[in-house]
Design a protein around this motif. Structure first.
Motif, PDB file in Angstrom:
ATOM      1  N   THR A 238     -32.065  22.891   3.782  1.00  0.00           N
ATOM      2  CA  THR A 238     -30.885  23.143   2.947  1.00  0.00           C
ATOM      3  C   THR A 238     -31.206  23.046   1.460  1.00  0.00           C
ATOM      4  N   ASN A 239     -32.417  22.602   1.147  1.00  0.00           N
ATOM      5  CA  ASN A 239     -32.823  22.410  -0.246  1.00  0.00           C
ATOM      6  C   ASN A 239     -33.551  23.666  -0.725  1.00  0.00           C
ATOM      7  N   PRO A 240     -33.010  24.386  -1.709  1.00  0.00           N
ATOM      8  CA  PRO A 240     -33.691  25.600  -2.190  1.00  0.00           C
ATOM      9  C   PRO A 240     -35.128  25.346  -2.622  1.00  0.00           C
ATOM     10  N   ALA A 241     -35.412  24.143  -3.135  1.00  0.00           N
ATOM     11  CA  ALA A 241     -36.788  23.842  -3.557  1.00  0.00           C
ATOM     12  C   ALA A 241     -37.719  23.757  -2.350  1.00  0.00           C
ATOM     13  N   ALA A 242     -37.216  23.266  -1.212  1.00  0.00           N
ATOM     14  CA  ALA A 242     -38.035  23.213  -0.001  1.00  0.00           C
ATOM     15  C   ALA A 242     -38.317  24.618   0.512  1.00  0.00           C
ATOM     16  N   VAL A 243     -37.308  25.470   0.496  1.00  0.00           N
ATOM     17  CA  VAL A 243     -37.484  26.857   0.935  1.00  0.00           C
ATOM     18  C   VAL A 243     -38.465  27.571   0.004  1.00  0.00           C
ATOM     19  N   GLN A 244     -38.311  27.353  -1.290  1.00  0.00           N
ATOM     20  CA  GLN A 244     -39.220  27.976  -2.251  1.00  0.00           C
ATOM     21  C   GLN A 244     -40.656  27.511  -2.009  1.00  0.00           C
ATOM     22  N   VAL A 280     -27.845  19.720   1.097  1.00  0.00           N
ATOM     23  CA  VAL A 280     -26.486  20.157   1.411  1.00  0.00           C
ATOM     24  C   VAL A 280     -26.097  19.494   2.722  1.00  0.00           C
ATOM     25  N   PRO A 281     -25.094  18.628   2.717  1.00  0.00           N
ATOM     26  CA  PRO A 281     -24.700  17.980   3.975  1.00  0.00           C
ATOM     27  C   PRO A 281     -24.376  19.019   5.044  1.00  0.00           C
ATOM     28  N   THR A 282     -24.904  18.816   6.251  1.00  0.00           N
ATOM     29  CA  THR A 282     -24.674  19.790   7.309  1.00  0.00           C
ATOM     30  C   THR A 282     -24.838  19.122   8.665  1.00  0.00           C
ATOM     31  N   THR A 283     -24.639  19.886   9.701  1.00  0.00           N
ATOM     32  CA  THR A 283     -24.789  19.415  11.069  1.00  0.00           C
ATOM     33  C   THR A 283     -26.219  19.670  11.554  1.00  0.00           C
TER      34      THR A 283
END
Length: 507
Positions: A238-244, A280-283
């Motif tokens: 959920t973290n854009p930096a992790a995806v990047q 981002v809080p999620t399930t």
């Protein structure tokens, strides 16, 4: 936390599908007891918050829910979101097309076309955790030597340094650029296996942890999760930096070595907890979805675990099957594949031919008949994938039938690709349930045959020793692979020697 519940009375003769692809053998629902909590498990495969009925009804929610069928009713409950119930769409196809357009409209782009037009070759069963550069090249040479068409070749787990360090292991792959160049020259495209895990005792972990892109547990500590290869930290998708960061690793493999795409494994609900702390809080479901979105950048991709994302250009493989006829073996391929299509996952691939559960191949005795029937069953799926090398484990006769299945898939490749292009525009499945195409002909419980598109009926053999089987033909004139002509509607017993995959074209 408020639980929302609804109760739906089943209509006479009504059947339902949905929830999890790997529950396909239990579908259609409605004739017996069955229950699932979609917040708890994806059953190691694709899942979606959708139930769909042969009478044109559906249940959809943006969030996971639990459901229970008995012989008279369907109950649905969830703590997040508000389930939507729709009706009035008359048929299974009518309901499907409505939910597809409304909740997961198709993206007008495709995964890599070669995935549809040629077989795939996954090195998992042959090499397990010991892939090497020379073994990968030798497998590819053997494919061509047997007269099988080149396609996508997948180098599976352990080609790399510690998990999360996505660089070639220098001992096993001394010159990966040369390897990839050779594979390309032979006509193959090359995929590498990756996952969201990061080995906790690696330099990569020590670099990433301070950057805050690893998932945290409920106490705010870096989460260390047990998975099938031990204990590791997990990227926070959920973290854009992790995806990047992940995209940067994969992009480097493409630019430096010419890698064409990636098999993005794991992402199952089991590796996340409801109270994990993420960017981002999620399930748990949301974490699975976030990992699946990572692959959208790469047309040559493959997933096994997925939540939602129907209509997206992602390849969805069935979960690993055992080398057996019933249970989670060959008999599950068609019903699970039908379930994938009705959940909106059009770009489907059966499991590896003969089964992808590697422990099954540790036994001294393998069933050559099962292997052949598995290859035939896969041949007219949207994709087919070899792993265990048929030239190693089969005699000449059984090997010949597998080579013929691979060539059959290639012969139908252009037609399959056109159906994939159609799916990208309409959202329709490529592999379709008989009741989807023929709603008024009592086909709801038929799950050992399927339609490839709207005109080709495929009736593989999935029973050991069978040299005859019954085929349910809808109304119309059907011309078989053997030249026979059948006038439907009819239930016809046909001969199925080991050399034959029966299929019929509607005129």
């Amino acid at each position: 936390m408020t639980t929302r519940e609804l109760m739906i009375q089943l209509l006479p003769g009504e059947y339902w599908w949905g929830g999890r692809a790997a529950d396909g053998k239990h579908m259609p629902y409605g004739a017996s007891l069955f229950s699932v909590d979609l917040a708890e498990s994806n059953n190691a495969n694709q899942a979606s918050p959708l139930l769909i009925s042969s009478k044109g009804r559906y249940v959809w929610s943006e969030e996971p829910f639990s459901f229970r069928f008995d012989r008279q009713s369907l109950s649905v409950s969830g703590t997040e979101g508000e389930p939507i119930v729709g009706e009035g769409h008359e048929t299974l196809r009518g309901a499907y097309l409505h939910v597809s357009r409304t909740f997961f409209p198709p993206v007008p782009s495709l995964p890599e076309e070669l995935l549809f037009t040629a077989p795939q070759y996954n090195l998992w069963i042959e090499l397990l955790y010991e892939p090497t550069q020379e073994k990968a090249l030798q497998y590819a040479r053997s494919v061509l030597a047997q007269g099988m068409p080149p396609g996508v070749i997948m180098i599976d787990d352990n080609w790399h340094e510690p998990y999360g360090t996505w660089t070639f292991h220098s001992g096993r792959f001394p010159d990966p650029k040369r390897m990839v160049d050779e594979l390309h020259a032979m006509g193959f495209q090359v995929m590498l296996w990756v996952c969201p895990f990061v080995s906790a005792d690696s330099q990569t972990f020590r670099k990433l942890e301070p950057e805050g892109i690893l998932l945290k547990d409920r106490d705010g500590n870096t989460a260390i999760r047990k998975w099938w290869n031990g204990y590791s930290a997990v990227l926070d998708g959920t973290n854009p930096a992790a995806v990047q960061w992940m995209h940067g690793q994969l992009d480097a493999l493409q630019s430096e070595y010419g890698i064409d795409g990636f098999k993005l494994d794991a992402g199952d609900f089991d590796f996340y907890e409801p109270d994990d702390r993420s960017f981002v809080p999620t399930t748990r479901n949301g974490h699975c979805e976030a990992w699946a979105r990572v692959g959208l950048k790469y047309p040559l991709n493959e997933y096994r675990a997925c939540w939602k994302l129907a209509g997206q250009p992602l390849v969805q493989r069935l979960k690993d099957k055992r080398h057996e006829w019933g249970g989670d073996g060959l008999g599950a391929l068609i019903p699970d594949g039908l379930a994938q299509g009705l959940l909106g996952y059009a770009y489907t691939c059966p499991d590896m031919i003969g089964g992808g559960e590697y422990s099954s191949f540790m036994a001294e005795r393998l069933d050559p008949e099962l292997f052949v029937r598995s290859a035939q069953c896969s041949a007219l799926f949207p994709m087919m994938q070899f792993s265990a090398a048929p030239w190693r484990i089969l005699d000449e006769e059984h090997l010949r039938y597998c080579v013929e299945a691979a060539k059959l898939h290639r012969r139908f490749g252009a037609e399959i690709l056109e159906l994939a292009k159609h799916a990208a525009v309409t959202g329709e499945p490529i592999l379709r349930h008989m009741a989807y195409e023929f709603p008024d002909e009592g086909m709801e419980t038929v799950k050992d045959q399927f339609m490839l598109g709207s005109t080709l009926l495929v009736a593989p053999v999935v029973v050991k020793g069978a040299r005859a089987r019954k085929v349910a033909f809808p109304a119309g004139t059907w011309v078989g692979d053997d030249g026979s002509v059948v006038a439907g509607p009819a239930s016809v017993a046909i001969e199925v020697p080991l050399s034959r995959l029966p299929y019929y074209r509607k005129q």
